[in-house]
Design an enzyme around this catalytic site. Structure first.
Site, PDB file in Angstrom:
ATOM      1  N   GLU A 199       0.498  -0.598  -0.010  1.00  0.00           N
ATOM      2  CA  GLU A 199      -0.016   0.227  -0.311  1.00  0.00           C
ATOM      3  C   GLU A 199       1.004   1.199  -0.055  1.00  0.00           C
ATOM      4  OE1 GLU A 199      -1.707   0.626   4.584  1.00  0.00           O
ATOM      5  OE2 GLU A 199      -0.851  -1.512   3.944  1.00  0.00           O
ATOM      6  N   LYS A 238       2.360   4.676   0.859  1.00  0.00           N
ATOM      7  CA  LYS A 238       3.034   5.149   1.938  1.00  0.00           C
ATOM      8  C   LYS A 238       2.613   6.776   1.980  1.00  0.00           C
ATOM      9  CE  LYS A 238       7.195   5.644   5.598  1.00  0.00           C
ATOM     10  NZ  LYS A 238       7.146   6.821   5.890  1.00  0.00           N
ATOM     11  N   ASP A 269       2.397  10.559   2.828  1.00  0.00           N
ATOM     12  CA  ASP A 269       3.030  11.491   3.533  1.00  0.00           C
ATOM     13  C   ASP A 269       3.066  12.136   4.436  1.00  0.00           C
ATOM     14  OD1 ASP A 269       6.302  12.158   4.475  1.00  0.00           O
ATOM     15  OD2 ASP A 269       6.259  13.311   2.232  1.00  0.00           O
ATOM     16  N   TYR A 328      -4.657   2.638   8.582  1.00  0.00           N
ATOM     17  CA  TYR A 328      -3.752   1.480   8.485  1.00  0.00           C
ATOM     18  C   TYR A 328      -3.584   0.688   9.257  1.00  0.00           C
ATOM     19  CZ  TYR A 328      -0.061   4.246   8.494  1.00  0.00           C
ATOM     20  OH  TYR A 328       0.169   5.903   9.723  1.00  0.00           O
ATOM     21  N   LYS A 381      10.785   2.286  -0.386  1.00  0.00           N
ATOM     22  CA  LYS A 381      10.711   3.935  -0.919  1.00  0.00           C
ATOM     23  C   LYS A 381      11.158   4.485  -2.288  1.00  0.00           C
ATOM     24  CE  LYS A 381      11.240   6.448   2.711  1.00  0.00           C
ATOM     25  NZ  LYS A 381      11.636   6.903   3.846  1.00  0.00           N
ATOM     26  N   CYS A 389      42.484  19.501  14.466  1.00  0.00           N
ATOM     27  CA  CYS A 389      41.036  20.104  15.102  1.00  0.00           C
ATOM     28  C   CYS A 389      41.175  21.431  14.836  1.00  0.00           C
ATOM     29  CB  CYS A 389      41.421  19.277  16.186  1.00  0.00           C
ATOM     30  SG  CYS A 389      39.330  19.264  16.762  1.00  0.00           S
ATOM     31  N   CYS A 394      39.098  22.989  16.970  1.00  0.00           N
ATOM     32  CA  CYS A 394      39.068  23.935  18.420  1.00  0.00           C
ATOM     33  C   CYS A 394      40.348  24.351  18.557  1.00  0.00           C
ATOM     34  CB  CYS A 394      38.519  22.072  19.198  1.00  0.00           C
ATOM     35  SG  CYS A 394      40.141  21.834  19.892  1.00  0.00           S
ATOM     36  N   CYS A 443      39.927  13.529  15.205  1.00  0.00           N
ATOM     37  CA  CYS A 443      40.696  14.352  15.874  1.00  0.00           C
ATOM     38  C   CYS A 443      41.180  13.683  16.832  1.00  0.00           C
ATOM     39  CB  CYS A 443      39.885  15.594  16.609  1.00  0.00           C
ATOM     40  SG  CYS A 443      40.368  16.254  18.652  1.00  0.00           S
ATOM     41  N   CYS A 473      39.659  16.950  23.587  1.00  0.00           N
ATOM     42  CA  CYS A 473      38.579  18.355  22.913  1.00  0.00           C
ATOM     43  C   CYS A 473      36.912  19.047  23.160  1.00  0.00           C
ATOM     44  CB  CYS A 473      38.315  17.266  21.712  1.00  0.00           C
ATOM     45  SG  CYS A 473      37.448  17.878  20.033  1.00  0.00           S
TER      46      CYS A 473
HETATM   47  S1  IVH Z   1       2.642   1.184   9.157  1.00  0.00           S
HETATM   48  C1  IVH Z   1       4.665  -0.218  12.523  1.00  0.00           C
HETATM   49  N1  IVH Z   1       1.252   1.826   6.836  1.00  0.00           N
HETATM   50  O1  IVH Z   1       5.622   5.794   7.961  1.00  0.00           O
HETATM   51  C2  IVH Z   1       4.408   0.471  12.243  1.00  0.00           C
HETATM   52  N2  IVH Z   1       2.884   3.973   8.192  1.00  0.00           N
HETATM   53  O2  IVH Z   1       8.089   4.674   8.817  1.00  0.00           O
HETATM   54  C3  IVH Z   1       3.549   0.664  11.464  1.00  0.00           C
HETATM   55  N3  IVH Z   1       3.207   5.100   6.973  1.00  0.00           N
HETATM   56  O3  IVH Z   1       4.931   6.443  11.333  1.00  0.00           O
HETATM   57  C4  IVH Z   1       2.829   1.346  10.598  1.00  0.00           C
HETATM   58  N4  IVH Z   1       1.580   5.113   5.649  1.00  0.00           N
HETATM   59  O4  IVH Z   1       3.569   7.198   9.916  1.00  0.00           O
HETATM   60  C5  IVH Z   1       1.466   2.093   8.135  1.00  0.00           C
HETATM   61  N5  IVH Z   1       0.889   2.517   4.639  1.00  0.00           N
HETATM   62  C6  IVH Z   1       1.664   2.459   6.152  1.00  0.00           C
HETATM   63  C7  IVH Z   1       2.151   4.473   5.863  1.00  0.00           C
HETATM   64  C8  IVH Z   1       2.552   3.772   6.931  1.00  0.00           C
HETATM   65  C9  IVH Z   1       2.577   6.060   5.975  1.00  0.00           C
HETATM   66  C10 IVH Z   1       3.911   6.599   7.992  1.00  0.00           C
HETATM   67  C11 IVH Z   1       3.975   6.021   9.488  1.00  0.00           C
HETATM   68  C12 IVH Z   1       4.572   5.582  10.108  1.00  0.00           C
HETATM   69  C13 IVH Z   1       5.555   5.827   9.957  1.00  0.00           C
HETATM   70  C14 IVH Z   1       6.872   4.783   9.416  1.00  0.00           C
END
Ligand code: IVH
Length: 703
Positions: A127, A129, A131, A239, A328, A420, A422, A444, A450
């Site tokens: 699914e 991610k 933002d 989610y 990502k 260094c 400093c 250093c 330091c």
């Molecule tokens: S699952 C146990 N699903 O990504 C982890 N996270 O890096 C449960 N996020 O803090 C997270 N879309 O804010 C999940 N479809 C998605 C997501 C998602 C965005 C974010 C969420 C989380 C962060 C983790």
């Protein structure tokens, strides 16, 4: 040490006047970006450096101080008005994958852990991610009772009133299958169109515009006045979940999300359930293709194991689940001019060159600095001051310089310093590897002498995972450290502030950004509250190389109390073979850690620092995860081929039950679980008189 910034002492009056004016404008701009728009354009460290330079110039040329000087300004109000909510189930983060190969590795790892063959089917979900920022919504008997931000994962901010203004968040859940207690988690976000319309309204009203949807969503949700939140068009995708009682109503991720949809939430239409890693990657490509035309920003694709029983077996490593990963999208790139190269000295003395850049927007964020890693990297890139370079930013990582786009004739080569930066100007050394090869990192050699290293160590010391002292963070350490008349030079000093009657010194900090409201008494109370510290936090806070929070926890659990750990560490530093072997035998602890602990406790100044500190503290013995289990506190070794679980699963199980899973047999071993084909470890255990058992007997024992 900016190559273009003159030392304050060398400034002429005219230069000082011009710079003070420039600083006043820049700081005002940064203040507005940070406080009013939740969209900082410079890092905190850079901002503080500007403020300090402003102060230093004013100190040298008092009559040039502007009537509207930035030093006279009291910081804008911070969001202190929210109550705290402790999450019943921690809100964790996700591990990242950056390539198809990483995604394949993830699936292989999961299968291995579960003892599946590469050909066994495994259902996964994929699914987008989103933002935005995560939010946890608590429903009791179907009614929304509270909403909390993620915060530090354990404790978040109570934003219930604001969450109620979001139309995607139901007040009441509809459905006979809604559990009595149901915490629904998901992402708050702003659509691209709503973000642009909001900016148009702002511009039309002659107000400041915002930088990107994510920061705007975060700023909107964290408004103290929920009327302001109500005017911002926020949305929510469900989610995930936190506490659920009496029981989870469904057995898979996909069924849970489908239930969220029936109960009245928006769920992402691009979530798919697939049966193979190829389909997983195909779905990633599809989402990547659609990314630009989606109405909201996304930064990757999240993969999760669908079966909740398997999720349970997989469990967590440190802060992220083993059963999920975020794949990502590739980093975004941009070109800009490199104006200077500064040297930063880290906690371990490593000298890191940092590129100062003309501000450029990369993937929605203004970038002004990028790391150049080390001298070899500067040479490899062939980068010179004045060049136009390509920079890349991926997620939250520090931006990087990829290469030179063009170089003007007057570009200047950078000479890596041999001392260094400093005031002590300690010589810089290059470490040699075991084979006598020179390493790339220059350090250093000053260690605790330091000032940069001491300062960075103090920052680690007060950080959230270490002593976590409220009101004493990185920024305050900078203030304390940069002004030698202030009374914190070493960790122990923090705990003697009150008895040394430092309240008057602390008054000097009044009106400095972030300190305006903090009274000395409040700080003393916060410090007092941390005088009792858990053993693992203390070990982590010492800042021993290679000892991160996970290793610190392992060491704390293994040695149990401060005295045992300290004695073992001192013995190890003295070359005691039994002490070395004992630490080396610990699970997840390798020679690098053993060597680093030995080196740390072999240095006189470290020993003195530690003794001063510990004399101020009450150190709590290590927490035993599960006291009830029959194997709590015991050291277990697994060997041979296990048939009912994988080796990783066995170790994780032992740790869950409060036992220590070790890699090799010693006289400290309590139980050896031996599968068929067990060899030398079984022989050694028998020779040492260690209790041995079969895998079945293990399951009988732990139930
Ligand atoms: S699952 C146990 N699903 O990504 C982890 N996270 O890096 C449960 N996020 O803090 C997270 N879309 O804010 C999940 N479809 C998605 C997501 C998602 C965005 C974010 C969420 C989380 C962060 C983790």
């Amino acid at each position: 040490m900016t190559h273009e910034t003159k030392p304050v002492d060398a400034l002429s009056e005219a230069e000082a006047r011009a710079e003070l004016e420039r600083l006043a404008t820049d700081l005002a701009r940064h203040d507005a970006a940070y406080h009013t728009h939740d969209a900082p354009v410079v890092s905190d460290a850079d901002y503080d450096a500007l403020k300090r330079r402003n102060l230093a110039i004013e100190a040298r040329f008092p009559k040039l101080k502007l009537s509207e000087s930035p030093t006279e300004k009291v910081g804008a109000p911070v969001a202190e008005g929210f109550g705290k909510i402790t999450h019943k189930v921690a809100m964790l983060s996700l591990d990242n994958a950056f390539s198809d190969e990483d995604a394949r590795d993830f699936v292989s790892r999961v299968k291995r852990f579960l003892s599946l063959t590469p050909f066994d089917e495994l259902a996964l979900t994929a699914e987008p991610k989103i933002d935005g920022l995560s939010l946890s919504l608590r429903y009791e008997n179907g009614r929304l009772v509270s909403a909390a931000t993620r915060g530090n994962g354990a404790v978040g901010e109570n934003v219930t009133a604001n969450a109620r203004t979001i139309s995607d968040i139901p007040e009441q859940l509809a459905g006979a299958d809604v559990p009595e207690i149901m915490e629904v988690r998901g992402e708050v976000y702003m659509t691209k169109a709503d973000f642009m319309a909001l900016n148009e309204r702002q511009a039309a009203a002659g107000k400041q515009t915002y930088v990107n949807p994510r920061n705007t969503a975060a700023g909107s949700l964290r408004q103290l006045d929920s009327k302001v939140t109500a005017e911002r068009p926020l949305k929510f995708f469900a989610y995930a979940w936190g506490e659920v009682a009496p029981a989870l109503p469904y057995g898979t991720q996909s069924e849970m999300v489908a239930a969220f949809g029936r109960w009245g939430f928006s769920v992402n239409p691009l979530m798919a359930r697939v049966m193979s890693v190829d389909e997983l990657i195909a779905h990633y490509r599809r989402i990547e293709t659609e990314r630009a035309s989606l109405p909201y920003d996304i930064d990757g694709v999240v993969y999760k194991v669908d079966d909740l029983g398997l999720q349970q077996r997989l469990g967590f490593v440190s802060r992220s689940p083993r059963w999920a990963i975020a794949h990502k999208f590739p980093a975004e790139k941009a070109a800009t001019r490199l104006t200077a190269i500064d040297i930063q000295v880290g906690r371990t003395g490593a000298l890191t060159p940092v590129a100062r850049l003309e501000p450029v927007t990369v993937g929605g964020v203004v970038v002004t600095n990028a790391t150049l890693h080390n001298a070899e990297e500067i040479e490899r890139l062939g980068v010179r001051i004045g060049d136009t370079v390509q920079v890349q930013r991926a997620g939250d990582v520090i931006p990087q310089v990829l290469g030179v786009v063009s170089s003007p004739p007057d570009a200047v080569s950078f000479t890596f310093p041999s001392t260094c930066p400093c005031n002590l100007q300690t010589p810089v050394i290059r470490e040699e590897t075991a084979g006598g090869v020179e390493g790339v990192v220059r350090r250093c050699s000053g260690e605790f002498a330091c000032p940069f290293q001491r300062k960075e160590h103090l920052k680690l010391f007060v950080s959230r995972k270490a002593f976590d002292i409220e009101g004493l963070g990185e920024k305050q350490i900078e203030y304390f450290y940069d002004d030698p008349s202030l009374p914190i030079r070493a960790p122990a000093d923090i705990f003697t502030l009150a008895e040394r009657d430092a309240a008057e010194d602390l008054l000097k900090l009044k009106n400095r950004d972030g300190y305006g409201e903090t009274s000395a008494q409040k700080l003393f109370d916060a410090i007092e509250a941390r005088r009792t510290v858990a053993l693992d936090r203390l070990i982590f806070a010492l800042g021993i190389r290679h000892v991160g929070e996970t290793t610190a926890r392992t060491l704390a659990r293994a040695y149990g109390d401060w005295q045992s750990f300290h004695e073992a560490a001192r013995a190890l530093a003295g070359g005691d073979a039994a002490a070395i072997e004992e630490m080396d035998a610990l699970d997840d602890i390798g020679p690098a850690v053993v060597e680093a602990v030995g080196r740390f406790f072999g240095e006189e100044h470290n020993i003195a620092m530690v003794e001063d500190l510990v004399s101020q503290l009450t150190v709590q013995d290590a927490e035993k995860p599960s006291q009830e289990s029959p194997v709590a506190g015991l050291t277990i070794v697994f060997t041979g081929s296990l048939e009912r679980m994988t080796r990783d699963e066995a170790k994780a199980m032992a740790e869950r039950l409060g036992a220590k899973a070790a890699g090799s047999v010693s006289k400290k071993t309590d139980i050896l679980v031996a599968g068929p084909g067990a060899g030398s470890k079984l022989a050694k255990a028998e020779a040492l008189g260690v209790r041995t058992m079969t895998e079945d007997e293990w399951f009988e024992l732990v139930g």
